[in-house]
Enzyme design. Structure first.
Site: not given
Lengths: 895, 100
Positions: B6-8, B10, B13
């Site tokens: 999960c990142c800000a 998406g 990553t």
């Protein structure tokens, strides 16, 4: 029984306290905790017994009788000197004979290298004369250095022999010469080989017959003067040959080399004791430091040895009062490089060294109460005021929130510090309020004269400091304090032209205030004229920040928040309550403008209405640059204050602060961020020179893991000629400085670890972390390089990091390093994505952005602008929205 | 094993996902590795065996740890150094070690 004890106690106290002023019964009773009546009666008893003396006048002051008993030839100054300085035996015997020779002593020439103590020796001869010629206490001792006026024979002769009014232009009054002042005593002529040809005959006649004339005078005058002269020159030279024919007594003083280790040891001990006494503190000196001091080559002899020891003490003192040391300690590693190098020769001297030092403890401790001021008469450096100044400097720095700073202790740097310090204070003080108008006028004359002679501008800063210096000088003279310049000879030799000008200036001061000044003063004044060359940076004048708003307390509360957040007291506020006339606020604003720097100017942050027009009025009336930012918010004030304190110019601050306010971004800052892509550097710095910096480097290499391709440890020599700060400033722009190992905080922007924390390994973990982070960014660049469709990875990473740096500064907050790495990668990908015209996979609802704090959004936009420019992208609301999410919700630390 | 990142938004990553997939292939592991944005984590949680967060969203860590616990899977932040270097193998190791 009891009474006997008390009276002894009082007698002892008087003997110990024997100061020139003596002591009153009241003071003594307070000091000893005895009743005044008892003390008083005992004192009278002692006086009747002839054990003490008392002064006329009220209150009666009592003195010890010791000085008198001393003159009963118990121990003279020469006896003390000879004790521990056996090699001086012959010289001392000669000197005694020269003084005792009836009726008024014998002319004497002292030969010896620079710094062997010729002046001190002459001074002791005078002391000896006072001690031995009973009943003749006021034997004048006049010293004169022939080199001071060597280029101006007339001035020199006028000084020596005196001048009749009208003898030459400028001789507007009769003036007595030094010869007359020395009548009945001793005239000491230093550097006698510089006596100009025109004066020699006159002087020889005087030496032979005791007859002389003032310049421009026909009648003969007589004076009984014993001439003691001194020179470093070869006595075979022409002048000295004729001179020596008239001088029956020639005393040769041995050089430090000729005196042997044992005597050098005694001298070192003596000098440390004197410093300990001056500082009223114990001084601990390591055995190795003693060894180094004993054997380093010391071409300028005792004078240099003494100065070097004083500097070592001053350095230790600086460490002590900046809390880096518990007590005054001197270690060999902290000594100046050339002293340390002496240790390289230690092997050759092992035998005698160990005889002197081997038996002692690892430390030599000098106590303040053991002092014997043998060399008091020597023109001693004014150490106490040097110490006072260090103390003041450190205090000053602390008050400004700087924990430590380099205390460069050679005179040049000391002076440039002095002047910088002065100017900081000057911004706040109105010059005319604290200075006499006479001084201001005089300084103007001096500067005009110097400018004319030197053909260069003397800066305004010098103006101010010179004025303050003169003021201090006059006060010193008034209080009868000595003015001594330990570096006089060096200064004189190094800056001939400036020294000549300084001499003239000394004369101006003498004439203007009707006082006599020692030649040493010219040495100090010289420093003011050479200073512009030494000074590289001009950035010290800072922009004044003033906040003005309508209503009670709005401005002051913004200022309060700002000052508290930044932990300073810098921004100023004027509130304009509705019932008050705007004119009232204008008056206050002018008052603040009056104290502001004319050069740096003033930034006014106001809300609306008439307050916005004040800038123009003040600029015109007060002749100071002013800029006005409307619709002020706390954020503006913070930004302005922070930038102002960093020394940004008014124009820069104005531009940057307006960015905070609006979208109207006309001048994108596309500063190259290249340095971040460069090799990472760890600086190791050491005040005592490159040697210890190198040692720290080796230590770090041993304990840290890093890729030498990416990271480098660079030792730094602070003692070098080049201005340290300049060098750092330049490096900061070019290189990627991770952190610095130093005992002083040289630069607030660079994280600094103390040498101590490195040595005890406390800092290693943190430094390792910094290295890891630097390597991470480097690899990130490499990885991206192979992945990005458009930009170069390394360059993009550097640009994004720079942007994030700006963002943090602009928002006055710190993003934790971990999150920063993530954010950086995210933004790099974002830029690439936008360049490729791809949209984010998952869109955040766009309307959220308008819900956010508009100020913050504007600020972030302003920071991102250069990135948009460079990569030709438009950061979409969705992307911005994510960043805002992070900045608002992310765990950031405000700073 | 299914690894959810999960990142800000998406996207950042996704680069890591590619690298992790490579590493997984070399190790002979099968399973799904994919990245989503913070807003979508909940939808994907059921499919995942491990949840990993990018360092830039670590402010959400506490929140997601709870959610993951409820779903019965481990959750942690990706080591920032490995994340920064886009070191797929190391992050994969981290995920494996979490899923005992």
């Amino acid at each position: 029984m009891n009474r006997m004890k008390r009276i002894d106690q009082i007698h002892q106290a008087i003997l110990h306290l024997a100061s020139k002023q003596g002591i009153t019964a009241q003071e003594l009773s307070e000091m000893l905790g005895l009743s005044r009546a008892n003390v008083s009666s005992d004192l009278n008893q002692l006086w009747k017994e002839g054990k003490i003396r008392k002064s006329n006048g009220r209150p009666v002051r009592f003195h010890s009788n010791m000085e008198d008993s001393k003159s009963d030839a118990v121990e003279t100054v020469f006896d003390k000197l000879e004790n521990g300085n056996r090699s001086l035996h012959t010289s001392i015997e000669q000197a005694k004979a020269a003084i005792l020779y009836p009726p008024n002593g014998m002319h004497t020439l002292i030969l010896g290298e620079t710094g062997v103590g010729k002046s001190a020796f002459a001074g002791m001869m005078h002391t000896y004369a006072v001690e031995t010629r009973k009943g003749k206490r006021d034997i004048p001792f006049i010293t004169f250095n022939c080199a001071d006026y060597a280029n101006n024979a007339q001035l020199l002769l006028g000084h020596l022999f005196g001048v009749k009014k009208g003898a030459y232009t400028g001789a507007d009054a009769d003036r007595e010469g030094l010869i007359q002042k020395a009548n009945g005593g001793i005239l000491f002529l230093d550097e006698v080989h510089r006596l100009p040809a025109e004066g020699q005959e006159m002087f020889f006649t005087f030496m032979d017959k005791g007859i002389y004339r003032r310049l421009g005078e026909t009648e003969e005058r007589t004076a009984m003067v014993q001439v003691i002269s001194a020179t470093t020159e070869n006595p075979e030279s022409a002048l000295l040959k004729t001179f020596m024919r008239r001088i029956p007594m020639v005393i040769k003083l041995p050089s430090l080399r000729e005196r042997g280790l044992k005597e050098r040891f005694n001298l070192i001990i003596q000098f440390f004791r004197e410093e300990s006494f001056r500082l009223k503190k114990e001084i601990h000196v390591s055995a190795n430091a003693m060894r180094a001091l004993l054997i380093y080559p010391c071409p300028n002899n005792i004078g240099q040895l003494r100065t070097d020891i004083q500097l070592a003490c001053a350095k230790a003192y600086a460490d002590y009062i900046t809390y880096q040391k518990q007590q005054l300690e001197i270690y060999s590693c902290e000594l100046a490089e050339y002293i340390k190098e002496g240790m390289l020769q230690a092997k050759e001297y092992r035998q005698p060294l160990e005889e002197l030092i081997g038996n002692h403890k690892p430390f030599f401790v000098f106590h303040p109460d053991q002092e014997i001021m043998l060399f008091e008469k020597e023109p001693a450096p004014d150490s106490s005021s040097l110490y006072e100044n260090i103390e003041k400097m450190v205090k000053d720095l602390r008050e400004r929130g700087v924990s430590n700073e380099v205390l460069e202790l050679d005179l040049e740097n000391y002076f440039s510090q002095y002047i910088k310090g002065m100017n900081r204070q000057f911004r706040k003080i109105d010059l005319s309020k604290i200075l006499q108008p006479e001084i201001v006028t005089l300084v103007e004359q001096m500067i005009a004269y110097a400018q004319n002679k030197l053909h260069k501008e003397v800066s305004q800063k010098v103006h101010h400091s010179l004025a303050l210096h003169i003021q201090t000088l006059l006060e010193r003279v008034k209080r009868g304090k000595q003015i001594v310049n330990p570096q006089l000879n060096q200064v004189r030799a190094k800056y001939k032209q400036e020294f000549g000008i300084a001499l003239e200036c000394v004369k101006m001061v003498e004439d203007a205030f009707q006082i006599d000044l020692p030649i040493d003063e010219a040495g100090f004044l010289t420093m003011f004229f050479i200073l512009p060359e030494l000074e590289a940076d001009e950035e010290n004048e800072l922009v004044t920040v003033l906040v003005m708003t309508h209503g009670k307390g709005a401005a002051s509360s913004m200022v309060e928040v700002t000052n508290r957040l930044l932990d300073v007291n810098y921004a100023q506020a004027i509130d304009l309550p509705l019932e008050e006339e705007p004119q009232e606020a204008l008056k206050k604003a002018k008052e603040i403008a009056r104290l502001a720097s004319r050069k740096a100017g003033m930034l006014i942050l106001a809300d609306m209405g008439s307050l916005l027009t004040f800038g123009e009025i003040i600029e015109k009336e007060m002749n100071i640059p002013v800029k006005v930012v409307p619709l002020v918010s706390t954020l503006h004030v913070i930004e302005a204050t922070r930038k102002a304190m960093l020394g940004h110019s008014l124009a820069e601050i104005y531009r940057d602060v307006r960015h905070v306010a609006s979208f109207d971004i006309t001048e994108p800052q596309t500063k190259p961020a290249k340095h971040l892509a460069n090799k990472a550097i760890i600086l190791t710095a050491c005040l005592t020179g490159e040697g210890s910096a190198l040692a720290i480097k080796n230590m770090l290499q041993h304990h840290l893991r890093f890729d030498e391709q990416l990271c480098e440890i660079v030792p730094l020599n602070i003692v070098g000629k080049e201005d340290m700060k300049d060098r750092l400033h330049r490096w900061k722009k070019e290189k990627n400085i991770l952190c610095m190992i130093s005992s002083f905080a040289l630069d607030n922007d660079i994280p600094t670890f103390s040498i101590e924390d490195v040595l005890n390994l406390k800092a290693i973990h943190e430094i390792q972390k910094k290295i890891d982070v630097a390597e991470t960014y480097h690899r990130m660049g490499e990885v991206l390089n192979s992945h990005l469709k458009h930009a170069s990875g390394e360059e993009l990473v550097a640009d994004v990091r720079h942007t994030l740096e700006q963002l943090q500064q602009s928002l006055a907050m710190r993003i934790p390093e971990d999150a920063l790495i993530g954010l950086c990668l995210h933004m790099c990908c974002m830029v690439d994505r936008l360049q490729a015209n791809e949209t984010a996979v998952n869109t955040v609802k766009a309307d959220e952005l308008s819900m956010k704090n508009p100020h913050l959004v504007n600020q972030v936009r302003a920071c991102l602008w250069p990135l948009e420019e460079k990569y030709d992208i438009v950061i979409t609301e969705e992307e911005l929205s994510f960043l805002m999410n992070f900045l608002e919700k992310g765990e950031t630390l405000s700073c | 094993m299914n690894i959810l990142l999960c990142c800000a938004a998406g996207m950042s990553t996704s680069l890591l996902v590619t690298k992790m997939e490579q590493a997984a292939k070399e190790k002979g592991l099968s399973g799904k590795i994919w990245a989503v944005s913070v807003d979508e984590v909940n939808k994907h949680l059921a499919e995942a065996d491990v949840l990993l967060l990018g360092p830039q969203v670590r402010y959400k860590l506490a929140h997601f740890k709870k959610e993951a616990e409820a779903a019965g899977i481990p959750c942690d932040m990706i080591n920032p150094i490995d994340y920064g270097m886009v070191n797929g193998a190391k992050v994969l190791d981290q995920a494996l070690s979490m899923k005992k």
